[in-house]
Design a protein around this motif. Sequence first.
Motif, PDB file in Angstrom:
ATOM      1  N   ARG A   7       0.854  -1.189   0.000  1.00 14.04           N
ATOM      2  CA  ARG A   7       0.000   0.000   0.000  1.00 14.04           C
ATOM      3  C   ARG A   7       0.894   1.244   0.000  1.00 14.04           C
ATOM      4  O   ARG A   7       1.966   1.234   0.610  1.00 14.04           O
ATOM      5  CB  ARG A   7      -0.912   0.003   1.225  1.00 14.04           C
ATOM      6  N   THR A   8       0.436   2.287  -0.665  1.00 17.13           N
ATOM      7  CA  THR A   8       1.293   3.473  -0.754  1.00 17.13           C
ATOM      8  C   THR A   8       0.755   4.601   0.118  1.00 17.13           C
ATOM      9  O   THR A   8      -0.449   4.722   0.347  1.00 17.13           O
ATOM     10  CB  THR A   8       1.397   3.987  -2.200  1.00 17.13           C
ATOM     11  N   THR A   9       1.688   5.398   0.586  1.00 18.97           N
ATOM     12  CA  THR A   9       1.335   6.591   1.357  1.00 18.97           C
ATOM     13  C   THR A   9       2.447   7.613   1.134  1.00 18.97           C
ATOM     14  O   THR A   9       3.493   7.299   0.565  1.00 18.97           O
ATOM     15  CB  THR A   9       1.152   6.274   2.859  1.00 18.97           C
ATOM     16  N   SER A  10       2.214   8.838   1.612  1.00 23.29           N
ATOM     17  CA  SER A  10       3.216   9.878   1.409  1.00 23.29           C
ATOM     18  C   SER A  10       4.425   9.613   2.309  1.00 23.29           C
ATOM     19  O   SER A  10       4.306   9.005   3.370  1.00 23.29           O
ATOM     20  CB  SER A  10       2.617  11.241   1.729  1.00 23.29           C
ATOM     21  N   ALA A  11       5.583  10.082   1.843  1.00 24.67           N
ATOM     22  CA  ALA A  11       6.823   9.867   2.599  1.00 24.67           C
ATOM     23  C   ALA A  11       6.978  10.970   3.639  1.00 24.67           C
ATOM     24  O   ALA A  11       7.883  11.782   3.578  1.00 24.67           O
ATOM     25  CB  ALA A  11       8.010   9.823   1.645  1.00 24.67           C
ATOM     26  N   GLU A  12       6.065  10.986   4.618  1.00 27.50           N
ATOM     27  CA  GLU A  12       6.118  12.011   5.669  1.00 27.50           C
ATOM     28  C   GLU A  12       6.363  11.351   7.006  1.00 27.50           C
ATOM     29  O   GLU A  12       5.858  10.266   7.270  1.00 27.50           O
ATOM     30  CB  GLU A  12       4.772  12.743   5.761  1.00 27.50           C
ATOM     31  N   GLY A  13       7.124  12.027   7.860  1.00 26.00           N
ATOM     32  CA  GLY A  13       7.358  11.527   9.210  1.00 26.00           C
ATOM     33  C   GLY A  13       8.210  10.281   9.208  1.00 26.00           C
ATOM     34  O   GLY A  13       9.019  10.043   8.305  1.00 26.00           O
ATOM     35  N   SER A  14       8.016   9.470  10.236  1.00 28.35           N
ATOM     36  CA  SER A  14       8.810   8.251  10.370  1.00 28.35           C
ATOM     37  C   SER A  14       8.124   7.100   9.637  1.00 28.35           C
ATOM     38  O   SER A  14       6.976   7.206   9.211  1.00 28.35           O
ATOM     39  CB  SER A  14       8.951   7.903  11.845  1.00 28.35           C
ATOM     40  N   LEU A  15       8.843   5.999   9.515  1.00 34.54           N
ATOM     41  CA  LEU A  15       8.214   4.806   8.931  1.00 34.54           C
ATOM     42  C   LEU A  15       7.050   4.348   9.792  1.00 34.54           C
ATOM     43  O   LEU A  15       6.056   3.846   9.277  1.00 34.54           O
ATOM     44  CB  LEU A  15       9.248   3.668   8.811  1.00 34.54           C
ATOM     45  N   LEU A  16       7.158   4.562  11.111  1.00 34.62           N
ATOM     46  CA  LEU A  16       6.052   4.156  11.977  1.00 34.62           C
ATOM     47  C   LEU A  16       4.809   4.997  11.681  1.00 34.62           C
ATOM     48  O   LEU A  16       3.694   4.463  11.604  1.00 34.62           O
ATOM     49  CB  LEU A  16       6.450   4.286  13.453  1.00 34.62           C
ATOM     50  N   ASP A  17       5.012   6.289  11.503  1.00 35.52           N
ATOM     51  CA  ASP A  17       3.880   7.147  11.119  1.00 35.52           C
ATOM     52  C   ASP A  17       3.250   6.633   9.831  1.00 35.52           C
ATOM     53  O   ASP A  17       2.021   6.537   9.710  1.00 35.52           O
ATOM     54  CB  ASP A  17       4.338   8.596  10.886  1.00 35.52           C
ATOM     55  N   ALA A  18       4.113   6.307   8.862  1.00 38.38           N
ATOM     56  CA  ALA A  18       3.606   5.834   7.573  1.00 38.38           C
ATOM     57  C   ALA A  18       2.860   4.511   7.736  1.00 38.38           C
ATOM     58  O   ALA A  18       1.802   4.300   7.138  1.00 38.38           O
ATOM     59  CB  ALA A  18       4.762   5.690   6.584  1.00 38.38           C
ATOM     60  N   CYS A  19       3.403   3.620   8.567  1.00 43.57           N
ATOM     61  CA  CYS A  19       2.736   2.329   8.801  1.00 43.57           C
ATOM     62  C   CYS A  19       1.357   2.556   9.425  1.00 43.57           C
ATOM     63  O   CYS A  19       0.378   1.914   9.057  1.00 43.57           O
ATOM     64  CB  CYS A  19       3.575   1.459   9.725  1.00 43.57           C
ATOM     65  N   ARG A  20       1.297   3.491  10.391  1.00 43.55           N
ATOM     66  CA  ARG A  20       0.012   3.759  11.032  1.00 43.55           C
ATOM     67  C   ARG A  20      -0.981   4.317  10.012  1.00 43.55           C
ATOM     68  O   ARG A  20      -2.169   4.004  10.054  1.00 43.55           O
ATOM     69  CB  ARG A  20       0.198   4.762  12.182  1.00 43.55           C
ATOM     70  N   ARG A  21      -0.463   5.138   9.085  1.00 41.93           N
ATOM     71  CA  ARG A  21      -1.370   5.738   8.097  1.00 41.93           C
ATOM     72  C   ARG A  21      -2.015   4.695   7.197  1.00 41.93           C
ATOM     73  O   ARG A  21      -3.174   4.824   6.832  1.00 41.93           O
ATOM     74  CB  ARG A  21      -0.622   6.771   7.238  1.00 41.93           C
ATOM     75  N   VAL A  22      -1.248   3.669   6.843  1.00 44.36           N
ATOM     76  CA  VAL A  22      -1.835   2.656   5.949  1.00 44.36           C
ATOM     77  C   VAL A  22      -2.476   1.530   6.743  1.00 44.36           C
ATOM     78  O   VAL A  22      -2.969   0.564   6.163  1.00 44.36           O
ATOM     79  CB  VAL A  22      -0.798   2.080   4.959  1.00 44.36           C
ATOM     80  N   GLY A  23      -2.447   1.636   8.069  1.00 44.58           N
ATOM     81  CA  GLY A  23      -3.108   0.617   8.876  1.00 44.58           C
ATOM     82  C   GLY A  23      -2.290  -0.647   9.069  1.00 44.58           C
ATOM     83  O   GLY A  23      -2.834  -1.678   9.473  1.00 44.58           O
ATOM     84  N   ALA A  24      -0.979  -0.579   8.794  1.00 43.86           N
ATOM     85  CA  ALA A  24      -0.139  -1.752   9.028  1.00 43.86           C
ATOM     86  C   ALA A  24       0.006  -1.967  10.527  1.00 43.86           C
ATOM     87  O   ALA A  24       0.214  -1.019  11.280  1.00 43.86           O
ATOM     88  CB  ALA A  24       1.231  -1.557   8.387  1.00 43.86           C
ATOM     89  N   ASN A  25      -0.086  -3.195  10.948  1.00 45.10           N
ATOM     90  CA  ASN A  25      -0.107  -3.509  12.372  1.00 45.10           C
ATOM     91  C   ASN A  25       1.323  -3.707  12.891  1.00 45.10           C
ATOM     92  O   ASN A  25       1.828  -4.812  12.949  1.00 45.10           O
ATOM     93  CB  ASN A  25      -0.956  -4.769  12.598  1.00 45.10           C
ATOM     94  N   VAL A  26       1.964  -2.601  13.249  1.00 43.47           N
ATOM     95  CA  VAL A  26       3.329  -2.663  13.764  1.00 43.47           C
ATOM     96  C   VAL A  26       3.287  -2.333  15.247  1.00 43.47           C
ATOM     97  O   VAL A  26       2.879  -1.239  15.632  1.00 43.47           O
ATOM     98  CB  VAL A  26       4.234  -1.643  13.031  1.00 43.47           C
ATOM     99  N   PRO A  27       3.681  -3.280  16.109  1.00 39.13           N
ATOM    100  CA  PRO A  27       3.610  -2.995  17.543  1.00 39.13           C
ATOM    101  C   PRO A  27       4.666  -1.977  17.956  1.00 39.13           C
ATOM    102  O   PRO A  27       5.759  -1.948  17.386  1.00 39.13           O
ATOM    103  CB  PRO A  27       3.889  -4.361  18.188  1.00 39.13           C
ATOM    104  N   ALA A  28       4.325  -1.136  18.912  1.00 40.29           N
ATOM    105  CA  ALA A  28       5.293  -0.186  19.466  1.00 40.29           C
ATOM    106  C   ALA A  28       4.861   0.127  20.890  1.00 40.29           C
ATOM    107  O   ALA A  28       3.742   0.572  21.108  1.00 40.29           O
ATOM    108  CB  ALA A  28       5.337   1.084  18.631  1.00 40.29           C
ATOM    109  N   PHE A  29       5.732  -0.123  21.841  1.00 36.23           N
ATOM    110  CA  PHE A  29       5.372   0.075  23.244  1.00 36.23           C
ATOM    111  C   PHE A  29       5.866   1.406  23.795  1.00 36.23           C
ATOM    112  O   PHE A  29       5.336   1.914  24.761  1.00 36.23           O
ATOM    113  CB  PHE A  29       5.947  -1.054  24.109  1.00 36.23           C
ATOM    114  N   CYS A  30       6.916   1.951  23.222  1.00 35.59           N
ATOM    115  CA  CYS A  30       7.541   3.129  23.846  1.00 35.59           C
ATOM    116  C   CYS A  30       7.345   4.382  23.017  1.00 35.59           C
ATOM    117  O   CYS A  30       8.018   5.378  23.233  1.00 35.59           O
ATOM    118  CB  CYS A  30       9.025   2.882  24.093  1.00 35.59           C
ATOM    119  N   HIS A  31       6.430   4.328  22.055  1.00 35.42           N
ATOM    120  CA  HIS A  31       6.206   5.472  21.187  1.00 35.42           C
ATOM    121  C   HIS A  31       4.935   6.184  21.605  1.00 35.42           C
ATOM    122  O   HIS A  31       3.933   5.559  21.929  1.00 35.42           O
ATOM    123  CB  HIS A  31       6.080   4.995  19.738  1.00 35.42           C
ATOM    124  N   ASP A  32       5.002   7.509  21.621  1.00 34.68           N
ATOM    125  CA  ASP A  32       3.826   8.304  21.899  1.00 34.68           C
ATOM    126  C   ASP A  32       3.855   9.487  20.936  1.00 34.68           C
ATOM    127  O   ASP A  32       4.906  10.077  20.700  1.00 34.68           O
ATOM    128  CB  ASP A  32       3.855   8.798  23.349  1.00 34.68           C
TER     129      ASP A  32
END
Lengths: 870, 468
Positions: A7-32
């Motif tokens: 799935r494609t999204t804009s190259a903004e922010g971190s890869l985690l931001d991008a993953c969240r935008r496309v709904g990819a389920n990437v766990p992260a415990f220490c990110h806020d």
Amino acid sequence: MIEIDGRTTSAEGSLLDACRRVGANVPAFCHDQRLGPGAHCRACMVELDGRVVPACTTHARDGQRVETGTERLEGYRRDLAELMLAEASPAGRAKETLVALGAVADRYTKLERMHRSDTSHPYLRLDMQRCIACRLCERACADVQGQFVLATLGRGAETRIDWGQQPFAGSDCVSCGACAAVCPTAAISDVDRLRADTQPEERVVHSTCSYCGVGCQLELHVAADDVARIEGADSVVNGGQLCVKGRYAHGFARHPDRLTTPLLRKDGVLTPVSWQEAISVVARELSRLSGRVAALSSSRCTNEENYLVQKWFRAALGSHDIDCCARVCHAPSAAGMRRSLGTGAATNSLADIERADLFLVCGSNTTVSHPVTGARIKQAVLSGARLVVVDPRRTELAQLADVHLQLRPGSNVPLFNALAAVLVEEDLLDHDFIAKRTEGFDEYAKFIVTKRPELTEAQTGIPADLVRKAARLYGKARRPMQVHGLGMTEHYQGSEGVMLLCNLALLVGAIGREGVGVNPLRGQNNVQGAADMGCQPDLLTGYADPSDPAVLERFTRVWGRALPARPGRTLPKIYQGIRDGSIAGMFILGEDVVQTDPDANRVRADLASLELLVVQEIFLSETAKLAHVVLPGASFLEKDGTFTNGERRIQRVRKALEPPGQARADWQILCELMAASGYPQTFGHPSQIMDEIARLAPQFAGVSYARLEHEGLQWPVPSLDHPGTPILHRETFPQGRAKLMRVEYAPSPSLAASAAKLLLVTGRALEHYNSGSMTRRSKNRELLPEDRLQLHAEDAARYGIKDGDRVLVSSAFGHALGVADLSDEVAPGTLFMTFHFPESGANNVTSNVVDRLADCPEYKLTPVEIRRAD
Amino acid sequence: MKLREWARRRAGQPGPQSALELLLEGRQASTPSGYPQHWLDGVSSFYDYLDDATERACDGTACHFARGASAEGSPVHCLGRCYEAPVTSLEQGGPIPRLSLVEQPVILRHLTEGAHPDPETEYTALPDAGSILDAVIAAGLRGRGGAGFPTGAKWRMARDTAAPDRYVVANGDEGDPGSFVDRLLLEEDPHAVLAGMLACARAIGARRGVVFIRREYPRARTVMRDAIAWAQSSGFLGDFQVRVVSGAGSYVAGEETALLRAIEGARAEPSPKPPFPAERGLEGLPTVVQNVETLAAVPWVVERKKRADTKVVCVTGAVNRPCAVEIALGTPLSEVLERGCGGAPAGRPWKMALVGGPMGRVLSAAAFTTPLSFEALPGLGHAGVHVFDDRVSARDLASHLFDFAARESCGNCAPCRIGTTQLASRKDAASLERLLATLELGSLCGFGQGVPRPVRDLLREFPQELFP
């Protein structure tokens, strides 16, 4: 663009931001989102063009291909999750995530660690065996609140979060709850969260906090017609942060003390009656006392309700004798700033805090009275901004200041003149700004050179070189931002002190641009709005001048009634009116003046002498106890409307709960009262009231509920396509040029009238809010159970007082009781006392002296005697 | 940094005071530091060598295996005297044996037989700012600390990052057990290091420098402080202000981002890159962090404009002459051991060598022909070499490495903090491999990522000894 799992999204922010935008389920415990990446948990690893990288700390770049669910990653995450389970027993969303990753609990050897747990705090619970050392709590405490209560101890497997030797309740924690809000494991939790675990939440309602004038946005989590918990909403005002009042002190809403039925005094006793009877008695009696009635509206209530109160009294009852609690707090700010600048409201926005490079904080214990704004200023200072604090107390901000000017109470005028004198004398001026945008500089310059700090040391008690240092900091800053509180206004020369603040800003050109300005921190949630709506005797809705024929024509047309000719009176003059018989009936909406107005014994006597006192309240306050009729209103949780915060931002209040018993939304009660007064209103919803306000007042012409939905609007909003006004006076002032005001020092009459040597200042504590009617009915009472009298050890020794002693405080006006709190926050000779508990009677001792321009009482200076109470 | 500003403001002190320096000075609790006590505890509990007054045994690799057992009490982990192992902390050690296998040594140019440091020339011979960076780039100089990063590229990054000032940091936190070349240079040729820093400062436009020296090297700190004072008073440093900051006992503090935290006085925990220190380091300013050995080579490189393709290798263990030996990169290990170190003691055939410290490589004796270079032997690191004879089992070495990993993991990231505690209890190769993969993939810094490297070599070379 970047491709994630196809799935494609804009190259903004971190890869985690991008993953969240496309709904990819990437766990992260220490990110806020607020705190950014922590890089501690290492759960968010993804494959970037075949390499395994952490998504949280890797920037998204055009053309990248990311995979989040390869076999290698799944194996890695499962193994990491199993390691985490060897270390801790997390609960909450961390546990859910670990289970979802397929972790087997006993694959690794369980580590034996030292775990602390703590239940000493009324709201917060700590159970560190759940902790996975993600550090979010530590970062929230440091980087949001700036409190540094939580620290990481140990190394390697011994790594743990700790708060020092003492029980948590004894730490420096200010109970903002940010740690619990970010904790993914429930190692740090709060009682509301624990309750919410067992009780399903039904819905989330966004609203505006009803404590101070910061206007924090809330997420009200509702369960079983009660507030289960409150979270900070991510808004420009508070960015998700809250304080101990906004987050936790909501227990009042379902407290058994709530008024649930109208009460009518029969044979001297307040007796439950029907709404119909109560309303008709009020209307009949007000009509009987026509021409001799006054109203005090409530800054705790909505704009719409405040609008109705003054419309009712002006249009239906023919009285301008209407005021609100701005009179007892920031009326001098409004008066002073209107005279100097043309508009009596904060010139800038809270967002300017991050843009300023110097803060001049005057008479404001910001971290206590406006905690979220205080924390924001603290963060800016810890990130490099300079800080000058003017306060007789060594407040938290004063302890962090580059310069603390610990002036003698009541010496604002000589001090601020002296600061200005240094600016002029040392040529720290913006000559261009002075030439183009101010008037009266030449006369002012001649006047001010006679006020040099060397000449005012005796009045202020501050060494001249310190004053010069502060003036140089202010004069040399690129973006100096002022914030001020009631320490400026609640004085005999309150309005004039505020004018002097304006002078400083004008001299250095710190008005009309980002990161500067003169910014009163409004005390009550809607004190700005109450004044905006016209709940003051001399100005109508939108600060319209009733002596202007065009204004009169407009109001007469919209209201369909003529306005009274006789000018109105301020609250202190209304009390005088009661005493001279010109006022016999009073309507008080949501104000406990017996507890909060000065010279309380006199206030009580005045109100008791009324022929009619109607109090619309949510609790049977000290004032309501004197009433002939008590009308049960609704708390902010139980009605719709708007509040306007201290940066002129109109924000929505949304109904989350039903009012208890027969209690009703205040705007509905007011509509019924108006109808009974022969002035029926057709409003079916507060939004329609706002529509009428928009038709009437040019500043609100572009305001509608639809436009307030997100982030609100900052007035003036002159048209529907206007985006609102974050910064006032960018190009010009309402009257063209601003005025440099020449103010001579006039000491408070209190000082000459009394031989007492100690000077009492009153104010708030963090845990309670004004009369305390709401916070005392919450567990905040466990955090602070009584009014304390702060005094310096030297004074304590002189009067034989020990820490914790009960102290009798006496003035010419009466007596109060406080619990001695020996503190170096006050200088010898100065006392400080809060006024949250009726039994302490702090306002029995405060004087009848008022600001000579705006009638605001002088709470910040009362000569008193003290002795140990036996 | 926010806490430090908070503490500074609350304590009302003019300059920011490092929490770690407060602790090392043994400042009394009654002195208001501005720091909350538990936060100071957070710093002190991170380091394990705040107390250097008590005699403590060394349990570095050389001492551990020389003793044949772990040290008693609370040991220190490498005092840099591996050539006379086993040692303890308060002893007066002997001189560091050194020699060169190259005709014209670069790093040890003043330290081999017959040579003498010449401090004055060291500074006066430095070219002007313009040609320094070109020379460093042309010489292809790479960091000697272990990562082998091109030095010129790092300097250019710092120079090209807009900033009001910049920092040069000499990394003298020589944590690898078995390495002592940094100590040798700091104690005996401090002006070479300092001149290297000055060259870097000129090249990038830095006015401030820090020499970070581990707590375990007290003499090095004294010598360096004296050298700085002399160079400053002699006017060689101009407006370049250099100070010495002491470590407090943490292996991970040698990682460059962690090193910056230690200099700031906090817990020495690594942070993610980017930003690289060369972009944003101390006080947010571009900061070049360079190993001591690299810096010592810099004056030679920029003066002669020649390539410096040598490296000092510290050899200890089962050899006749343990020493620091400068070699041409690419020299086979066997040649170093034979020509430099006099071969194996009689009757004790070599079994294996740990090269590059606990995050380095294990070579079996058959592989001693491997050339020592960054390319031929990834993991060469700082190039400490400890040679084992046949009395040491691969399991013993693995246990030593596991202990080291668990003891020195800083705890900042989850895979390393927890994973290093689980290495010793793995019961089979597959389970160990799986854990190693997690450490390598997930760890934040080179420590956790590097722990698997020698363990994998052991698994490959001595599988039967690890899991019989």
